[in-house]
Design an enzyme around this catalytic site. Sequence first.
Site, short mmCIF file in Angstrom:
data_model
loop_
_atom_site.label_atom_id
_atom_site.label_comp_id
_atom_site.label_asym_id
_atom_site.label_seq_id
_atom_site.Cartn_x
_atom_site.Cartn_y
_atom_site.Cartn_z
CE LYS A 1 -4.04 0.43 2.02
NZ LYS A 1 -5.13 0.36 1.03
N1 PPE Z 1 -7.45 -2.78 -3.18
C1 PPE Z 1 -6.96 -1.55 -3.02
C2 PPE Z 1 -6.23 -0.90 -4.14
C3 PPE Z 1 -7.14 -0.90 -1.79
O1 PPE Z 1 -6.64 0.32 -1.62
C4 PPE Z 1 -7.86 -1.53 -0.75
C5 PPE Z 1 -8.08 -0.84 0.55
C6 PPE Z 1 -8.35 -2.83 -0.98
C7 PPE Z 1 -8.13 -3.43 -2.20
C8 PPE Z 1 -9.08 -3.61 0.08
O2 PPE Z 1 -8.22 -3.98 1.12
P1 PPE Z 1 -8.74 -4.19 2.62
O3 PPE Z 1 -9.12 -2.87 3.13
O4 PPE Z 1 -7.58 -4.78 3.32
O5 PPE Z 1 -9.90 -5.11 2.53
N2 PPE Z 1 -8.26 0.54 0.43
C9 PPE Z 1 -8.13 1.41 1.58
C10 PPE Z 1 -7.98 2.86 1.17
C11 PPE Z 1 -9.19 3.53 0.64
C12 PPE Z 1 -9.00 5.02 0.50
O6 PPE Z 1 -9.89 5.67 -0.06
O7 PPE Z 1 -8.00 5.57 0.95
C13 PPE Z 1 -9.26 1.21 2.57
O8 PPE Z 1 -10.29 0.62 2.23
O9 PPE Z 1 -9.12 1.67 3.69
#
Ligand code: PPE
Length: 306
Positions: free
Chosen positions: A159
Amino acid sequence: MPIQKVEKIWMDGRLVDWDDATIHVLSHTLHYGSGVFEGIRAYATADGPAVFRLTDHIRRLHESARMLLIEVPFSVAQIVEAVKETVRVNNVEECYIRPLIYLGYGEMGLNPLPCPVNVSVACWPWGTYLGDEGIRHGVRMKISSWRRQDPNMIPPAAKVTGLYVNSSLAKVEALKAGYDEAILLNTAGYVSECTGENIFVVKDGTIYTPPLAAGALDGITRDSVRTIAGDLGYQLVEANLLRSDLYIADEAFLTGTAAEIVPIRSVDDRMIGEPGEMTRKIQETYFAAIRGQVEAYKGWVEHVRT
Ligand code: PPE
């Protein structure tokens, strides 16, 4: 909607007033996108606020740093404690939590290694990410003209703050075209994920989601859905998906910490419709699990008051 301000933000081991949580304009991460972050949520439970899968999130934060050769000056346990403390002192029952590891002020230039490593944890109340209507009736998705970053450009498993320029380009394109959210294909043309969520489709009773090698983040909600789906007796398969697989899905949904579990109503105007039964059952179980109401998943909620 502007960020809803609370009192304190944790910075490098101490709590500072919200308005004092500032950094120097020559901080490395601001110029080169060299930070790593997490998105976590805390929910109200019968025993007070609890952070959903906190330790897993902080482990992933450390792994993101490791991929970027960032040496984190705080252990997983220390950052877990920092998150709990931040939620506690701000007296919020439910909130979104944003830990960030960034390279601060010191040296400039593309080599990040000499820069100081800073860690911050902020939290604030944040309602539904894709709208209440979206959670209930589904969102309208557009396949982006932007491709997901190739794993040999920036690892999508990390991330990394800079990686999110890719997500923002796709998000803006979708919003300006009148859709709620974008789906990104990878450079091979397979479905990877959404701008900040993983994606799932249901076809003939089986659930499919792209593998991590397709460029999907190893989502913690994705992983929770895998467990929930298994316990509900559903078959879940990781497979490369074509955009046409989305067009003819029986059901589809996206998952993420901020978004939670949101049904997909249409993809490029091909109707999927109201949330299907499997989507609704997974959604229901997840919403109960995050608030500590499901015995089998109590290990996922980490209370901030001990
Ligand atoms: N893909 C991406 C690209 C992503 O950023 C997230 C989380 C996910 C999948 C899902 O991951 P998880 O939260 O572990 O289930 N995205 C974070 C950031 C969003 C934002 O707007 O900033 C979040 O959901 O917190």
